[in-house]
Scaffold this motif. Sequence first.
Motif, mmCIF file in Angstrom:
data_model
loop_
_atom_site.group_PDB
_atom_site.id
_atom_site.type_symbol
_atom_site.label_atom_id
_atom_site.label_comp_id
_atom_site.label_asym_id
_atom_site.label_seq_id
_atom_site.Cartn_x
_atom_site.Cartn_y
_atom_site.Cartn_z
ATOM 1 N N LYS A 1 103.463 57.611 -67.715
ATOM 2 C CA LYS A 1 103.675 56.353 -67.004
ATOM 3 C C LYS A 1 104.589 56.563 -65.801
ATOM 4 O O LYS A 1 105.494 57.394 -65.840
ATOM 5 C CB LYS A 1 104.282 55.288 -67.920
ATOM 6 N N LEU B 1 109.525 50.389 -67.181
ATOM 7 C CA LEU B 1 108.721 51.192 -68.106
ATOM 8 C C LEU B 1 109.148 50.984 -69.553
ATOM 9 O O LEU B 1 108.307 50.894 -70.459
ATOM 10 C CB LEU B 1 108.832 52.673 -67.734
ATOM 11 N N ASN C 1 108.023 47.491 -70.532
ATOM 12 C CA ASN C 1 106.654 47.143 -70.122
ATOM 13 C C ASN C 1 106.606 45.802 -69.384
ATOM 14 O O ASN C 1 105.785 44.929 -69.686
ATOM 15 C CB ASN C 1 105.718 47.096 -71.331
ATOM 16 N N ASN D 1 102.909 50.033 -60.967
ATOM 17 C CA ASN D 1 102.983 51.092 -61.975
ATOM 18 C C ASN D 1 101.605 51.663 -62.283
ATOM 19 O O ASN D 1 100.584 51.021 -62.045
ATOM 20 C CB ASN D 1 103.683 50.613 -63.257
ATOM 21 N N SER E 1 99.459 54.224 -65.267
ATOM 22 C CA SER E 1 99.467 54.819 -66.610
ATOM 23 C C SER E 1 98.243 55.692 -66.785
ATOM 24 O O SER E 1 97.131 55.299 -66.401
ATOM 25 C CB SER E 1 99.477 53.738 -67.695
ATOM 26 N N ILE F 1 101.101 61.774 -63.655
ATOM 27 C CA ILE F 1 101.519 60.791 -62.663
ATOM 28 C C ILE F 1 102.509 61.510 -61.745
ATOM 29 O O ILE F 1 103.571 61.938 -62.175
ATOM 30 C CB ILE F 1 102.204 59.566 -63.293
ATOM 31 N N GLU G 1 98.111 58.969 -59.272
ATOM 32 C CA GLU G 1 97.558 59.275 -60.599
ATOM 33 C C GLU G 1 96.501 60.365 -60.484
ATOM 34 O O GLU G 1 95.518 60.216 -59.758
ATOM 35 C CB GLU G 1 96.944 58.028 -61.215
#
Length: 267
Positions: free
Chosen positions: A38, A69, A72, A105, A107, A114, A128
């Motif tokens: 993440k 993070l 969340n 963000n 994931s 990442i 990513e």
Amino acid sequence: DMEKAVDYLRAKGLAAAAKKQSRVAAEGVVVAHVEGGKGVLLEVNCETDFVSKGDVFKGFAAETAGLILKKNIPTIDSLKDTRKEDVNELTLKIGEKIDIRRFENLSLSGSGQIGAYVHTGKIGVLVEFSTETDVNGNEDFNNYVKDVCMHVAATDPKFIYSTDIDENFKKREAEVYEAQLKEQGKPEKMIPNIIKGKLNKLASEVCLLEQKFVKDPDKSISQLTNETSKVVGTEIKIKNFFKYNLGEGIEKKVDNLAEEVAKMTKS
């Protein structure tokens, strides 16, 4: 009465913070935080470059990125609610408006990495990368991730693939090209063909994979990706990316010392 004194200062602090909300906060810092699969890219603003370089402000921004993070946190509004009291305390402490402006963000959904890169706190990048097998310990792969992140920071890609370019974007670019060509005095008959040629080259300018690699302009990012895939033994794909330029879109107040002195003299 120490308790009344604390309550008084807290109340004054909240009032002071509220008054500062009308100010322009265009300085600050961009931070990136990655944990496992993440990553988050965050911009926090203040009023002056001096404050943005302080350890207290930078520590607050880094802590906020980690909090996104850890908890969340889904939206910027929920993040502002979570950090509201901390922002008020920091405003009281440093005497400037603090604005947690935005975050993005990413994931991983499978293997990959990442990647993140921040340049002097002014430019931040989050990318990513997906792979068919886990190669995070591979030095060539890690260097590739770092290079692509730095490339995104140094350039200004809008899309990943040429097929991602939508018609509205092409239309806007064509309108800009037309205005530029007319300003340059190009003959009306030539303008449509020139615009067509520019649009054909658009992908190499705005699509990440089509761009020339800044460290080696003889190859594109697509070629770099294919070469690295062969070296590490697994296919690499760039799935998504975000880039922040500090203060972009914020209209900064321009102080004119001469005008300020003139106003003071008249008053």
